[in-house]
Write a protein that holds these residues in place. Structure first.
Motif, mmCIF file in Angstrom:
data_model
loop_
_atom_site.group_PDB
_atom_site.id
_atom_site.type_symbol
_atom_site.label_atom_id
_atom_site.label_comp_id
_atom_site.label_asym_id
_atom_site.label_seq_id
_atom_site.Cartn_x
_atom_site.Cartn_y
_atom_site.Cartn_z
ATOM 1 N N ASP A 1 5.493 14.705 5.933
ATOM 2 C CA ASP A 1 6.351 13.604 5.039
ATOM 3 C C ASP A 1 5.261 12.524 4.946
ATOM 4 O O ASP A 1 5.080 11.843 6.352
ATOM 5 N N TRP A 2 4.808 11.899 4.069
ATOM 6 C CA TRP A 2 3.941 10.695 4.080
ATOM 7 C C TRP A 2 4.620 9.529 3.448
ATOM 8 O O TRP A 2 5.291 9.587 2.512
ATOM 9 N N LEU A 3 4.672 8.450 4.307
ATOM 10 C CA LEU A 3 4.920 7.354 3.879
ATOM 11 C C LEU A 3 3.828 6.238 3.366
ATOM 12 O O LEU A 3 2.639 6.341 4.169
ATOM 13 N N ILE A 4 3.923 5.801 2.098
ATOM 14 C CA ILE A 4 2.661 5.340 1.399
ATOM 15 C C ILE A 4 2.985 3.713 1.501
ATOM 16 O O ILE A 4 3.805 3.510 0.717
ATOM 17 N N TRP B 1 -1.344 3.347 5.292
ATOM 18 C CA TRP B 1 -1.337 2.015 4.924
ATOM 19 C C TRP B 1 -2.580 1.338 4.334
ATOM 20 O O TRP B 1 -3.533 1.279 4.900
ATOM 21 N N ILE B 2 -2.351 0.704 2.988
ATOM 22 C CA ILE B 2 -3.343 0.411 2.214
ATOM 23 C C ILE B 2 -3.378 -1.135 2.136
ATOM 24 O O ILE B 2 -2.383 -1.415 1.440
ATOM 25 N N ASN B 3 -3.926 -1.825 2.458
ATOM 26 C CA ASN B 3 -3.968 -3.227 2.491
ATOM 27 C C ASN B 3 -5.218 -3.731 1.724
ATOM 28 O O ASN B 3 -6.328 -3.881 1.717
ATOM 29 N N PHE C 1 6.382 0.530 -0.824
ATOM 30 C CA PHE C 1 6.614 1.493 0.126
ATOM 31 C C PHE C 1 6.970 2.790 -0.637
ATOM 32 O O PHE C 1 8.300 2.936 -1.015
ATOM 33 N N TYR C 2 5.904 3.699 -0.659
ATOM 34 C CA TYR C 2 6.474 5.047 -1.261
ATOM 35 C C TYR C 2 6.791 6.087 -0.458
ATOM 36 O O TYR C 2 5.938 6.448 0.526
#
Length: 306
Positions: A249-252, A45-47, A280-281
């Motif tokens: 499995d990555w949720l970005i 999670w990038i804010n 949400f990638y």
């Protein structure tokens, strides 16, 4: 493993104003390796602190850049709104603590009760009086409740936020620059197996404040957004270079927590100051779709079933 708590933390208090896309039935995607029980699900999670939302953000990311290259396999919304504050007397210092608290707890200010940079709730909770009254922690608490052995990481420039709101992360790091934030997370991706990583960059916020406000004529803001696009690319490259990446499995998640006005104000309750975006990638999405905020619950269900 289902990551519903992350989606709820982020979207539970957001009213997104985009209307271009009606989210389909939540079980839609096929393919990938996510059905394999040996596959581990991870979240990055990038804010982008204070990046805002709408056409300002959409146009600030380069058309041939990393972030826009993710959209064909993303659920995304360029327009959103931070929850309204309890009153309009809040004046932020460096960070917008109310916006951060709303996003990281998944609750509106009236519920989480955080009104300043102490991150201490002003709501009096008495479970003997009303069982519905309870404290709303940062989202890492929900991960601990799910599996306290899971490795997690939080890297932000906000010391008190780390201590009071993100303290349940396995490791918290307070940094003094975005470069330090980037390098810290890159090192962790290379050498550690953190299942959930949250990080925030502040250069966009600083550029908007010092360069003349939240507007496309602010070259400092535009340049900072281009730099963030490159930083996000480095983070994705590091993830894809992991030896076990095939079995992960990555949720970005790429977000902002608030915006600001053309003359440089933020922290208030105007639409410009509360504007935000979310991407949400997930590489196993078959196609990209812009989310309809009228169906936020369907969006959450989509993310739960990843």
């Amino acid at each position: 493993m289902k990551w519903s708590f992350l989606a709820v933390m982020l979207l539970g208090n957001i009213s997104i104003s985009c209307t271009k896309y009606d989210t389909p039935d939540f079980v839609e995607e096929t393919g990938g390796v996510s059905g394999n029980l040996s596959v581990k699900k991870n979240v990055l999670w990038i804010n982008l602190e204070g990046a805002g939302g709408g056409d300002l953000v959409k146009n600030a990311f380069p058309d041939d850049g990393v972030v826009k290259g993710l959209l064909p396999r993303s659920r995304y919304a360029w327009n959103g709104l931070e929850s309204e504050h309890i009153d309009d007397t809040y004046t932020p210092t460096a960070e917008n603590a109310i916006a951060c608290a709303s996003m990281l707890t998944g609750n509106i200010p009236m519920r989480h009760g955080i009104a300043d940079e102490t991150y201490l709730s002003e709501v009096y909770f008495d479970p003997d009086y009303d069982e519905s009254m309870k404290a709303y922690p940062g989202f890492f608490q929900y991960i601990v409740d799910y599996d306290k052995s899971m490795k997690t990481l939080a890297v932000t420039p906000w010391k008190t936020q780390n201590q009071e709101l993100l303290e349940k992360a396995g490791t918290t790091v307070t940094t003094t620059s975005d470069e330090e934030t980037l390098n810290t997370v890159l090192q962790q991706i290379d050498n550690e197996n953190n299942r959930v990583i949250y990080l925030s960059f502040r250069d966009v916020l600083d550029a908007a404040k010092s360069g003349g406000g939240w507007k496309d004529s602010n070259t400092q803001y535009i340049n900072a957004m281009h730099k963030m696009d490159g930083y996000i690319g480095q983070l994705l490259e590091a993830i894809r270079a992991r030896p076990e990446y095939y079995y992960e499995d990555w949720l970005i998640m790429i977000t902002s927590n608030h915006g600001g006005t053309a003359d440089g104000r933020y922290g208030g309750m105007s639409l410009e100051e509360r504007n935000m975006f979310g991407i949400f990638y997930y590489e196993h999405f078959s196609k990209g779709k812009e989310m309809n905020p009228g169906l936020v619950e369907d969006v959450l269900l989509s993310l739960i079933h990843i």
